[in-house]
Design a protein around this motif. Sequence first.
Motif, mmCIF file in Angstrom:
data_model
loop_
_atom_site.group_PDB
_atom_site.id
_atom_site.type_symbol
_atom_site.label_atom_id
_atom_site.label_comp_id
_atom_site.label_asym_id
_atom_site.label_seq_id
_atom_site.Cartn_x
_atom_site.Cartn_y
_atom_site.Cartn_z
ATOM 1 N N THR A 598 -2.184 10.674 -16.555
ATOM 2 C CA THR A 598 -2.346 11.720 -15.024
ATOM 3 C C THR A 598 -1.107 11.269 -14.339
ATOM 4 O OG1 THR A 598 -3.726 12.174 -13.319
ATOM 5 C CG2 THR A 598 -3.561 9.561 -13.863
ATOM 6 N N ILE A 599 -0.931 11.955 -13.334
ATOM 7 C CA ILE A 599 0.363 12.038 -12.541
ATOM 8 C C ILE A 599 0.096 11.488 -10.903
ATOM 9 C CG2 ILE A 599 2.105 13.449 -11.302
ATOM 10 C CD1 ILE A 599 1.682 15.282 -13.721
ATOM 11 N N GLY A 600 0.974 10.599 -10.439
ATOM 12 C CA GLY A 600 0.690 10.143 -9.179
ATOM 13 C C GLY A 600 1.981 9.855 -8.414
ATOM 14 N N SER A 601 2.046 8.582 -7.742
ATOM 15 C CA SER A 601 3.109 8.167 -6.887
ATOM 16 C C SER A 601 2.951 6.720 -6.653
ATOM 17 C CB SER A 601 3.133 9.064 -5.660
ATOM 18 O OG SER A 601 2.156 8.634 -4.799
ATOM 19 N N TYR A 602 4.085 5.953 -6.275
ATOM 20 C CA TYR A 602 3.858 4.827 -5.527
ATOM 21 C C TYR A 602 4.709 4.623 -4.229
ATOM 22 C CZ TYR A 602 8.475 3.444 -7.660
ATOM 23 O OH TYR A 602 9.748 3.280 -8.207
ATOM 24 N N LYS A 603 4.245 3.982 -3.539
ATOM 25 C CA LYS A 603 5.031 3.626 -2.090
ATOM 26 C C LYS A 603 5.424 2.210 -1.993
ATOM 27 C CE LYS A 603 3.037 5.789 1.338
ATOM 28 N NZ LYS A 603 2.273 6.264 2.509
ATOM 29 N N VAL A 604 6.451 1.907 -1.466
ATOM 30 C CA VAL A 604 6.977 0.475 -1.146
ATOM 31 C C VAL A 604 7.477 0.490 0.183
ATOM 32 C CG1 VAL A 604 8.470 -1.563 -2.078
ATOM 33 C CG2 VAL A 604 7.687 0.578 -3.775
ATOM 34 N N ARG A 605 7.193 -0.495 0.927
ATOM 35 C CA ARG A 605 7.450 -1.033 2.121
ATOM 36 C C ARG A 605 7.971 -2.427 2.238
ATOM 37 N NH1 ARG A 605 1.787 1.030 4.157
ATOM 38 N NH2 ARG A 605 1.753 0.552 1.996
ATOM 39 N N GLY A 606 9.045 -2.645 2.626
ATOM 40 C CA GLY A 606 9.464 -4.212 2.570
ATOM 41 C C GLY A 606 10.700 -4.576 3.426
ATOM 42 N N PHE A 633 -3.222 7.772 -7.316
ATOM 43 C CA PHE A 633 -3.487 8.558 -8.021
ATOM 44 C C PHE A 633 -4.558 9.287 -7.810
ATOM 45 C CE2 PHE A 633 -0.936 5.633 -10.736
ATOM 46 C CZ PHE A 633 0.056 6.492 -11.455
ATOM 47 N N GLU A 634 -4.832 10.681 -7.615
ATOM 48 C CA GLU A 634 -5.831 11.290 -7.089
ATOM 49 C C GLU A 634 -6.890 11.160 -8.065
ATOM 50 O OE1 GLU A 634 -6.673 12.947 -4.316
ATOM 51 O OE2 GLU A 634 -4.610 13.135 -3.665
ATOM 52 N N THR A 635 -7.003 11.198 -9.213
ATOM 53 C CA THR A 635 -8.067 11.047 -10.239
ATOM 54 C C THR A 635 -8.313 9.409 -10.695
ATOM 55 O OG1 THR A 635 -6.629 11.292 -11.996
ATOM 56 C CG2 THR A 635 -7.360 13.356 -11.054
ATOM 57 N N LEU A 636 -7.622 8.568 -10.103
ATOM 58 C CA LEU A 636 -7.849 7.230 -10.509
ATOM 59 C C LEU A 636 -8.496 6.615 -9.466
ATOM 60 C CD1 LEU A 636 -4.809 6.483 -12.693
ATOM 61 C CD2 LEU A 636 -7.095 7.462 -13.536
ATOM 62 N N ASN A 637 -9.329 5.478 -9.400
ATOM 63 C CA ASN A 637 -9.917 4.395 -8.480
ATOM 64 C C ASN A 637 -10.285 5.553 -7.235
ATOM 65 O OD1 ASN A 637 -10.181 1.766 -7.479
ATOM 66 N ND2 ASN A 637 -8.443 1.991 -6.331
ATOM 67 N N GLN A 638 -10.833 6.482 -7.346
ATOM 68 C CA GLN A 638 -11.657 7.432 -6.532
ATOM 69 C C GLN A 638 -10.634 7.740 -5.504
ATOM 70 O OE1 GLN A 638 -13.399 3.994 -6.981
ATOM 71 N NE2 GLN A 638 -14.010 5.338 -8.519
ATOM 72 N N GLY A 639 -9.218 7.904 -5.784
ATOM 73 C CA GLY A 639 -8.233 8.272 -5.167
ATOM 74 C C GLY A 639 -7.661 7.225 -4.129
ATOM 75 N N GLU A 640 -8.181 6.168 -4.158
ATOM 76 C CA GLU A 640 -7.798 4.903 -3.518
ATOM 77 C C GLU A 640 -6.679 4.367 -3.677
ATOM 78 O OE1 GLU A 640 -9.320 4.338 -0.355
ATOM 79 O OE2 GLU A 640 -10.811 5.785 -0.511
ATOM 80 N N LEU A 641 -5.857 3.764 -2.803
ATOM 81 C CA LEU A 641 -4.642 3.023 -3.110
ATOM 82 C C LEU A 641 -5.055 1.849 -3.788
ATOM 83 C CD1 LEU A 641 -2.351 2.998 0.033
ATOM 84 C CD2 LEU A 641 -2.404 4.870 -1.965
ATOM 85 N N PHE A 642 -4.186 1.373 -4.850
ATOM 86 C CA PHE A 642 -4.262 -0.043 -5.491
ATOM 87 C C PHE A 642 -2.814 -0.600 -5.901
ATOM 88 C CE2 PHE A 642 -4.436 3.180 -8.881
ATOM 89 C CZ PHE A 642 -3.737 2.530 -10.002
ATOM 90 N N PRO A 643 -2.865 -1.942 -6.043
ATOM 91 C CA PRO A 643 -1.337 -2.448 -6.236
ATOM 92 C C PRO A 643 -0.661 -2.023 -7.605
ATOM 93 C CG PRO A 643 -3.117 -4.043 -5.613
ATOM 94 C CD PRO A 643 -3.943 -2.933 -5.873
ATOM 95 N N ASN A 644 0.523 -1.897 -6.998
ATOM 96 C CA ASN A 644 1.560 -1.563 -8.393
ATOM 97 C C ASN A 644 1.585 -2.729 -9.411
ATOM 98 O OD1 ASN A 644 3.913 -1.025 -9.778
ATOM 99 N ND2 ASN A 644 4.207 0.623 -8.412
ATOM 100 N N THR A 645 1.855 -2.462 -10.599
ATOM 101 C CA THR A 645 1.803 -3.372 -11.604
ATOM 102 C C THR A 645 2.931 -4.282 -11.406
ATOM 103 O OG1 THR A 645 0.832 -1.951 -13.147
ATOM 104 C CG2 THR A 645 1.960 -3.883 -14.214
ATOM 105 N N LEU A 646 3.971 -3.812 -10.558
ATOM 106 C CA LEU A 646 5.410 -4.431 -10.208
ATOM 107 C C LEU A 646 5.245 -5.129 -8.760
ATOM 108 C CD1 LEU A 646 7.914 -2.071 -11.617
ATOM 109 C CD2 LEU A 646 6.928 -4.241 -12.777
ATOM 110 N N ASP A 647 4.087 -5.080 -8.196
ATOM 111 C CA ASP A 647 3.716 -5.389 -6.705
ATOM 112 C C ASP A 647 4.066 -7.169 -6.661
ATOM 113 O OD1 ASP A 647 3.528 -5.460 -3.872
ATOM 114 O OD2 ASP A 647 1.252 -5.717 -4.401
ATOM 115 N N LEU A 648 5.163 -7.762 -6.250
ATOM 116 C CA LEU A 648 5.304 -9.200 -5.809
ATOM 117 C C LEU A 648 5.469 -9.030 -4.250
ATOM 118 C CD1 LEU A 648 7.834 -10.115 -8.711
ATOM 119 C CD2 LEU A 648 5.375 -10.305 -8.724
ATOM 120 N N ARG A 649 4.314 -9.434 -3.827
ATOM 121 C CA ARG A 649 4.464 -9.527 -2.164
ATOM 122 C C ARG A 649 5.431 -10.477 -1.608
ATOM 123 N NH1 ARG A 649 -0.547 -7.434 -0.504
ATOM 124 N NH2 ARG A 649 -0.655 -5.691 -1.753
#
Length: 771
Positions: A598-606, A633-649
């Motif tokens: 499926t198709i989605g996006s990611y957002k980074v703030r740092g 992803f609109e069709t994943l995780n009920q459309g809620e945000l979840f951490p990117n696989t590359l998310d190193l805080r």
Amino acid sequence: MNKPLLILISFLLSLSLSPLAYSQTQPNALPLIQILSVLEKKHQVTFSYEPQTIANLSVKPLNPNYSLEEALQELRTNTPLNFKILNSRFITIALKAVKNEPQHTQRLNEVVVTNYLTKGISKLNNGTIKANTKGFNMLPGLIEPDVLQIIQNLPGIISIDERISNINIRGGTNDQNLILYEGIRMYQSGHFFGLISAFNPYLTEEISISKNGTSARFGDAVSSTIAIKSKDVIDHKTQASIGGNLLSVDGFAKTPISPKSEIQLSARRAYTDVMVTQTYDAYFKRIFQDSELNNSNATNNALALDERFLFYDFNAKFLYDINATSKFRFNALAIRNRLDYNQAYISTEHRLEETKSKLNQLTYGASANYTKAFNNQFKSTIELYYSQYDLDAKNENVHDNLVLTQENKVEDYGLRLDFTKTVNTDLNINTGYQFNEVSVAYFEDVSAPNFTSYTKEIIRSHALFGEIEWYTPSRKTHIRLGSRINYFDQLASFKIEPRFSVNYQFFDFFRLEILGELKSQSITQIIDLQQDFFGIEKRRWQLANGNDVPLMTSEQASLGLSYNHNNLLVSVEGYYKVVNDITTRSQGFQNQYQFINTIGSYKVRGVDFLIHKRLGLFNTWLGYTYSKNDYHFETLNQGELFPNTLDLRHVANASLTYNKNALQLGMSFNWHSGRPYTLPSESQDPNTNTIQYKSPNGARLEDYFRTDVSASYRIDLSDTSNTEVGIALWNIFNHTNIINRYYIKDAEGALSEINNESLKFTPNFSVRINF
């Protein structure tokens, strides 16, 4: 060893036996950069120059009673440089005009921070960071000026799994970076399946990194731009070097062919197919610990293993200054990884069985560049390039009577026209056109059951770009404004991509930087199955098709503030980045979304933070990045945000180096918070191979920590030759770092946890002779 490589090495060795090198060092001389630093403090001025302009230049100490004019005049006399006073604050440095060399100069991209981390790394007024490997001081953990290792010391840049081929810049995947070698787009950047840079460090002279505010000249990458170049000026000197470490041997040579031409050659070859070292063992375990090959060895009663692995690379550059106003450059390179892995074992039926596997990764590339300066104000460049990447794997399993063949091939043809108009020392106008044709083919053949698949896609793109660069009369403000217009013909899609960078100096030692850009990208790497290419090189390139693989786009803006005075640099930069139209197959999920497309996006703030201080012979810095990287992803995780696989805080690097004459020492501490992963549910259905999971990426691995040290020493053999000896100890405390965790079910339905570990204690040693 193949015949062409033997011929090249013989050529390099023959060069090394002749009186070759030219030394610019004089008795009691000091590095020019050190003298410039003294003049800046004494007279409250700033020198602006390209780092390679003054690299390796040394002069005798100046009379401390000299005025500024007297000091500049002596430097003009004793160096091949011109010093031009723009005003009471700024002085530009450029090479003097030399007969048979083009006269066009461009003065706008001035250095605003020298020695950004260490000697040889500088920051320009347009936000670009440049590293000059020839004037480079050692970084901890490195014994060679490996360009793709060097940039990982910069805040915001890291490899989440220690692979050179997986550099993550501000939360992006490696395939979202545009990597150019002499104008050639690279689709392979690593040896040893990603642990070593594929670019020979002794031919490479300069690397430029743009994390944001990229020039409109560059496109088709939604993250960052990494441009690598070798020496581009004919200096009429012959030089050579040979060396080796615990993995490979290499040689480099450059020599004039005529007063107007020069050739540069380098070659490197691993000897891991004939001799095994501790370094090789550590690398091999790191790469193959979770591969299909290692798993088959663990689950079968192995009697014998025949394992052969090698890599090599070859680079050549031809330089020809046609006349005083035009020049021609030609580059060629070849890169290869090869693995042959045969295994004999006793099967469960007590029969002798054998598996045969091979994996090849091959890159060819070439570029030709012609530059013409019509006068001191107008210059044009035409550049052609070709890049080919081929990955093929074959696995023969005698026991299952199965033969699996896979191939992924990329071909990229490119043409670029550039025009530069220097209106005056305060204003430049750059325009141009770029054409690209990229084809991607994928082939798969399975013998049982019989299945063959072949697909090939092509995208042709056209781009017009233009930008202006302008200084205010006070020279305190530099502005670059530009835009790129792309048309992708197979997708019938137009993309307009504005870019900007603003650099403003105030209170003498403070700078404000504002950067922004829009970008698009038509090619990406995806994973169909985690076991593809034996689980070692499971990513394959695929073109956008406007359907299940869309054209990616990105938006990024950043605001930075820095203070630079008295050998102290403090900088902080906040950024916001969004990448749209990514696919789940490009993200390498190993949880409930592994087989979903499926198709989605990611957002980074740092925020990137750096503090750097020089104390005499010591150099120390602390880099820190805080970022939050989320998928949507609109069709994943009920459309809620979840951490990117590359998310190193949190990511931090603290380093200390010491440099005195021939001795260099360094130590670094590297730490980051754990990577996200997905926990399985407590209750599992034993009658199915499907794993039930908790919330995606809802858990985190333990923190990562690694300490590296390195040392090098130069021994002068004569006025024109020296030997360099280096040692590097990676992860000296042998700390166990888990860099990935996922879960599988075995044939009986039992759940197993798989942990991928980073490199353990890994030593390396090098010897190099320079002529």
